[in-house]
Design an enzyme around this catalytic site. Sequence first.
Site, PDB file in Angstrom:
ATOM      1  N   LYS A  17       0.974  -1.157   0.063  1.00 24.31           N
ATOM      2  CA  LYS A  17      -0.041   0.053  -0.048  1.00 24.31           C
ATOM      3  C   LYS A  17       0.888   1.222   0.125  1.00 24.31           C
ATOM      4  CE  LYS A  17       0.869   1.055   4.575  1.00 24.31           C
ATOM      5  NZ  LYS A  17       1.729   2.174   4.991  1.00 24.31           N
ATOM      6  N   GLY A 109       3.669  -1.590   3.997  1.00 26.68           N
ATOM      7  CA  GLY A 109       2.795  -2.465   4.736  1.00 26.68           C
ATOM      8  C   GLY A 109       3.043  -4.143   4.204  1.00 26.68           C
ATOM      9  N   ASP A 145      -2.617  -2.066   9.750  1.00 20.68           N
ATOM     10  CA  ASP A 145      -2.668  -2.163   8.409  1.00 20.68           C
ATOM     11  C   ASP A 145      -3.332  -3.482   7.706  1.00 20.68           C
ATOM     12  OD1 ASP A 145      -1.738   0.500   8.407  1.00 20.68           O
ATOM     13  OD2 ASP A 145       0.214  -0.189   7.851  1.00 20.68           O
TER      14      ASP A 145
HETATM   15  P1  ATP Z   1       4.086  -0.651   8.129  1.00 21.01           P
HETATM   16  O1  ATP Z   1       3.958   0.434   6.997  1.00 21.01           O
HETATM   17  O2  ATP Z   1       2.955  -1.571   8.042  1.00 21.01           O
HETATM   18  O3  ATP Z   1       4.185  -0.063   9.435  1.00 21.01           O
HETATM   19  P2  ATP Z   1       6.400  -1.641   6.912  1.00 21.01           P
HETATM   20  O4  ATP Z   1       5.889  -1.753   5.662  1.00 21.01           O
HETATM   21  O5  ATP Z   1       7.402  -0.292   7.438  1.00 21.01           O
HETATM   22  O6  ATP Z   1       5.125  -1.578   8.035  1.00 21.01           O
HETATM   23  P3  ATP Z   1       7.040  -4.543   7.301  1.00 21.01           P
HETATM   24  O7  ATP Z   1       7.936  -4.669   6.059  1.00 21.01           O
HETATM   25  O8  ATP Z   1       5.894  -4.726   7.240  1.00 21.01           O
HETATM   26  O9  ATP Z   1       7.120  -3.046   7.472  1.00 21.01           O
HETATM   27  O10 ATP Z   1       7.635  -4.874   8.477  1.00 21.01           O
HETATM   28  C1  ATP Z   1       8.223  -4.197   9.543  1.00 21.01           C
HETATM   29  C2  ATP Z   1       8.865  -5.355  10.602  1.00 21.01           C
HETATM   30  O11 ATP Z   1       7.969  -6.506  10.914  1.00 21.01           O
HETATM   31  C3  ATP Z   1       9.933  -6.251  10.065  1.00 21.01           C
HETATM   32  O12 ATP Z   1      11.309  -5.462  10.340  1.00 21.01           O
HETATM   33  C4  ATP Z   1       9.928  -7.425  10.706  1.00 21.01           C
HETATM   34  O13 ATP Z   1      10.937  -7.521  11.727  1.00 21.01           O
HETATM   35  C5  ATP Z   1       8.690  -7.749  11.093  1.00 21.01           C
HETATM   36  N1  ATP Z   1       7.779  -8.563  10.519  1.00 21.01           N
HETATM   37  C6  ATP Z   1       6.879  -9.467  10.801  1.00 21.01           C
HETATM   38  N2  ATP Z   1       6.213 -10.259   9.826  1.00 21.01           N
HETATM   39  C7  ATP Z   1       6.863 -10.075   8.939  1.00 21.01           C
HETATM   40  C8  ATP Z   1       6.742 -10.351   7.535  1.00 21.01           C
HETATM   41  N3  ATP Z   1       5.828 -11.279   7.038  1.00 21.01           N
HETATM   42  N4  ATP Z   1       7.384  -9.524   6.555  1.00 21.01           N
HETATM   43  C9  ATP Z   1       8.056  -8.631   6.824  1.00 21.01           C
HETATM   44  N5  ATP Z   1       8.170  -8.271   8.039  1.00 21.01           N
HETATM   45  C10 ATP Z   1       7.839  -8.748   8.913  1.00 21.01           C
END
Ligand code: ATP
Length: 309
Positions: A17, A109, A145
């Site tokens: 997203k 996300g 999210d």
């Molecule tokens: P958001 O924008 O939803 O806050 P993001 O997109 O910045 O999150 P993600 O890639 O969703 O970040 O992941 C953040 C942290 O969550 C990662 O550093 C990891 O330690 C943990 N995590 C748990 N499950 C997962 C997964 N399936 N994929 C990626 N990271 C995961």
Amino acid sequence: MSQAMPTTGVHVRAPGKLNLFFEVGPLGDDGYHDVASAYQAVSLYEDVWAEPSDAFTIAVSGSVDVSTVPCDDRNLAVRAARMVAREVGYRGGVHLDIVKNVPVAGGMGGGSADAAAALVAVDALLGADLGTARLLAMGAKLGADVPFALMGGTAIGTGRGDELRPALAQGRFEWVIVTTGDGLSTPEVYGHLDAQRDDGLAPEGREDIRDVEPGVLHALRAGDARALAEHMRNDLQVAALALRPELRTTIELGERSGALAGIVSGSGPTIAFLAEDRDAALDLQISLAASGYAALHVHGPVHGARVLA
Ligand code: ATP
């Protein structure tokens, strides 16, 4: 409850997203912030395969660096799989195979998309048929999210971002995203924003946020990229830029190279540039790539998590 019987295997695809608008309220007594978010699901996907197994296991690979993704119960997708199994009284396990294209800790996300895909995949695998409302409620327990990754499209999120309603959006928006391998921690970015607000370095958050700015809704309804560009906003951007000053150069370069506007996505460090149309997006992608950036052309809105044939 009767023991659910798994089928052989299910493949689900869920989108990353962008936040087109993200207003963050003051830090609440419960340690959370109220937000008003306009989400759009874009054509950068996570693929999740679920199959019956003796235990809950996971393998993670992909086109992005997955070295920091946990492969145990800390993984949001494993927690989602266990949640569905518990809900239907399934006593076996599930193996999840995840192929990630959404940058890890990139503000798009990706983990939430994995969790949404796992909810849908295990629901289908076990023939549980829990229904959208229950899956959305389970998703909200996993993370703010996750409901949006289930729903997809374009939506407005209030509360913690998980009180969702679809937004009317016409046509297709063309985006160029610039990704970086080195992610940003969402709690760290929020914490930095709170500190900046305490020090007067960022505008105070508005109490009692109820909706995104009307200009965003009008632009989406009209399918008007130029109008949307004028109203894009992300309150976390000031914190993300303080933690990663080089992102400012990226935004300036994209805007000089033809983007209507550039914005930090969610907690960053991904930068999302809105382009006037498909040709403009391709031109922008080429000039950013020529300057050494990892630039991808995506479009939105796209579907939420769903089973592929
Ligand atoms: P958001 O924008 O939803 O806050 P993001 O997109 O910045 O999150 P993600 O890639 O969703 O970040 O992941 C953040 C942290 O969550 C990662 O550093 C990891 O330690 C943990 N995590 C748990 N499950 C997962 C997964 N399936 N994929 C990626 N990271 C995961």
